[in-house]
Motif scaffolding. Structure first.
Motif, PDB file in Angstrom:
ATOM      1  N   TYR A 137       0.474  -1.796   0.284  1.00 26.11           N
ATOM      2  CA  TYR A 137      -0.003   0.157   0.068  1.00 26.11           C
ATOM      3  C   TYR A 137       1.301   1.417   0.051  1.00 26.11           C
ATOM      4  CZ  TYR A 137      -3.322   3.372   1.838  1.00 26.11           C
ATOM      5  OH  TYR A 137      -4.077   4.531   1.325  1.00 26.11           O
ATOM      6  N   PHE A 145       4.928  13.709   0.282  1.00 30.32           N
ATOM      7  CA  PHE A 145       5.558  12.873   1.609  1.00 30.32           C
ATOM      8  C   PHE A 145       4.780  11.529   0.108  1.00 30.32           C
ATOM      9  CE2 PHE A 145       7.514  14.363   4.602  1.00 30.32           C
ATOM     10  CZ  PHE A 145       7.115  15.494   4.980  1.00 30.32           C
ATOM     11  N   SER A 154       3.938   1.252   2.838  1.00 31.28           N
ATOM     12  CA  SER A 154       2.672   0.044   4.708  1.00 31.28           C
ATOM     13  C   SER A 154       3.225  -1.255   3.948  1.00 31.28           C
ATOM     14  CB  SER A 154       1.748   0.269   4.601  1.00 31.28           C
ATOM     15  OG  SER A 154       0.911  -0.106   5.304  1.00 31.28           O
ATOM     16  N   PRO A 155       2.899  -2.381   4.959  1.00 31.75           N
ATOM     17  CA  PRO A 155       3.183  -3.517   4.686  1.00 31.75           C
ATOM     18  C   PRO A 155       1.370  -4.287   5.394  1.00 31.75           C
ATOM     19  CG  PRO A 155       4.160  -3.207   6.938  1.00 31.75           C
ATOM     20  CD  PRO A 155       3.943  -1.996   6.373  1.00 31.75           C
ATOM     21  N   GLN A 208      -0.797  -1.083  10.231  1.00 33.53           N
ATOM     22  CA  GLN A 208      -0.252  -1.084   9.501  1.00 33.53           C
ATOM     23  C   GLN A 208       1.530   0.197   9.650  1.00 33.53           C
ATOM     24  OE1 GLN A 208      -2.945  -0.699   7.763  1.00 33.53           O
ATOM     25  NE2 GLN A 208      -3.810  -2.568   8.208  1.00 33.53           N
ATOM     26  N   LYS A 209       2.706  -0.843   9.748  1.00 30.15           N
ATOM     27  CA  LYS A 209       3.072   1.019   9.701  1.00 30.15           C
ATOM     28  C   LYS A 209       3.614   1.053   9.055  1.00 30.15           C
ATOM     29  CE  LYS A 209       7.545   1.614  12.304  1.00 30.15           C
ATOM     30  NZ  LYS A 209       8.941   1.434  12.882  1.00 30.15           N
ATOM     31  N   VAL A 210       3.553   2.528   8.692  1.00 29.85           N
ATOM     32  CA  VAL A 210       4.157   3.651   7.603  1.00 29.85           C
ATOM     33  C   VAL A 210       5.478   3.905   7.846  1.00 29.85           C
ATOM     34  CG1 VAL A 210       2.963   5.046   6.311  1.00 29.85           C
ATOM     35  CG2 VAL A 210       0.851   4.202   6.837  1.00 29.85           C
ATOM     36  N   LEU A 235      -3.595  13.345   2.776  1.00 29.45           N
ATOM     37  CA  LEU A 235      -3.638  12.330   1.658  1.00 29.45           C
ATOM     38  C   LEU A 235      -4.067  12.269  -0.078  1.00 29.45           C
ATOM     39  CD1 LEU A 235      -3.687   8.945   1.491  1.00 29.45           C
ATOM     40  CD2 LEU A 235      -5.917   8.824   1.233  1.00 29.45           C
ATOM     41  N   TYR A 247       0.675  12.138   0.707  1.00 25.12           N
ATOM     42  CA  TYR A 247       0.253  13.339   0.993  1.00 25.12           C
ATOM     43  C   TYR A 247       0.944  14.737   0.843  1.00 25.12           C
ATOM     44  CZ  TYR A 247      -1.132   9.093   4.291  1.00 25.12           C
ATOM     45  OH  TYR A 247      -1.945   8.317   5.338  1.00 25.12           O
ATOM     46  N   PRO A 287      -0.184  16.275   7.399  1.00 28.10           N
ATOM     47  CA  PRO A 287      -0.563  15.305   6.018  1.00 28.10           C
ATOM     48  C   PRO A 287      -1.490  15.362   5.543  1.00 28.10           C
ATOM     49  CG  PRO A 287       1.664  14.995   7.010  1.00 28.10           C
ATOM     50  CD  PRO A 287       0.392  15.249   7.795  1.00 28.10           C
ATOM     51  N   PHE A 336       7.194   6.497   5.920  1.00 28.64           N
ATOM     52  CA  PHE A 336       7.263   8.117   4.699  1.00 28.64           C
ATOM     53  C   PHE A 336       8.795   8.040   3.845  1.00 28.64           C
ATOM     54  CE2 PHE A 336       2.837   9.792   6.114  1.00 28.64           C
ATOM     55  CZ  PHE A 336       3.163   9.001   7.102  1.00 28.64           C
ATOM     56  N   GLY A 337       8.718   8.255   3.260  1.00 30.01           N
ATOM     57  CA  GLY A 337       9.875   9.350   2.543  1.00 30.01           C
ATOM     58  C   GLY A 337      10.670  10.602   3.154  1.00 30.01           C
ATOM     59  N   ILE A 338      11.185  11.205   2.855  1.00 31.89           N
ATOM     60  CA  ILE A 338      11.985  12.484   3.470  1.00 31.89           C
ATOM     61  C   ILE A 338      10.856  13.465   2.769  1.00 31.89           C
ATOM     62  CG2 ILE A 338      13.521  13.006   1.849  1.00 31.89           C
ATOM     63  CD1 ILE A 338      15.448  12.870   4.643  1.00 31.89           C
TER      64      ILE A 338
END
Lengths: 115, 118
Positions: free
Chosen positions: A32, A89, A93-94, A101-103, A46, A36, A44, A105-107
């Protein structure tokens, strides 16, 4: 764990041009990928998301593509407008684990649309 | 739908005092809430995950005794920064996921709290 890399960190485009932001992820189990938009001083929001069973998704001027083999996904904004200026961003997510789920993020990419 | 309200938006406190930040889901029941910290021009760093009625799960390196999280109801989670110090100054953001959320459904974020410790 998952590692998400995002580039460029800053991007300036002329109003009306297209903007492309690219991300890569490391965990092949991730399925997934939300994007954002964060405006200054706000949380953020979506703007679009894509799941691993889809290669491309479009919503008006915004599109996202996903290449599972290469483990990268991109955000495309066409006909950019000044109000598109913000920090974007990507995230990965797994599958559901333990109820959430632990999301990761990119930087972030600071997009500036020049009128 | 799916509105998350965070309060206060800004707070200034003196070093050594405690500050409580509230995160409410206004139109849905949030079984899981997440607390993030964001430094200027940086990404969101997950601090902890809280499930309604149970203890929060903290990420590595986050002091659970310093950042107290309470998720007492399906619509409210609180983050209390105890004995705040200037280095705790940051932008704190909560997010929530609903009870009937599908696997891998979007997170809904609050508008964040700017904490300044003097």
């Amino acid at each position: 764990g998952e590692n998400v890399e995002q580039h460029p960190s800053t991007l300036s485009v002329q109003e009306g041009d297209s903007a492309v932001i690219k991300c890569t992820y490391s965990d092949s189990a991730s399925n997934y990928f939300p994007w954002y938009k964060q405006e200054l001083g706000k949380g953020p929001q979506l703007i679009i998301d894509i799941r691993s069973n889809v290669g491309e998704k479009k919503d008006q001027r915004i599109a996202v593509t996903l290449n599972k083999t290469a483990k990268h996904f991109s955000l495309h904004i066409t006909e950019t407008q000044p109000e598109d200026s913000a920090v974007y961003f990507c995230a990965a997510s797994p599958p559901n684990s333990g109820g959430y789920q632990k999301v990761t993020f990119g930087i972030g990419t600071k997009l500036q649309v020049i009128p | 739908g799916a509105v998350v309200s965070q309060h206060p938006s800004r707070v200034i406190c003196k070093s050594g005092t405690s500050v409580k930040i509230e995160c409410r889901s206004l139109d849905f029941q949030a079984t899981t809430m997440f607390w993030y910290r964001q430094f200027p021009k940086q990404s969101l760093m997950l601090m902890a995950t809280s499930n309604e009625g149970s203890k929060a799960t903290y990420e590595q390196g986050v002091e659970k005794d310093k950042f107290l999280i309470n998720h007492a109801s399906l619509t409210l989670s609180t983050l209390t920064v105890t004995s705040a110090h200037p280095e705790d100054s940051s932008f704190y953001i909560c997010s929530a996921r609903g009870r009937k959320a599908l696997s891998n459904s979007p997170l809904h974020f609050g508008n964040g709290t700017r904490l300044t410790v003097t």
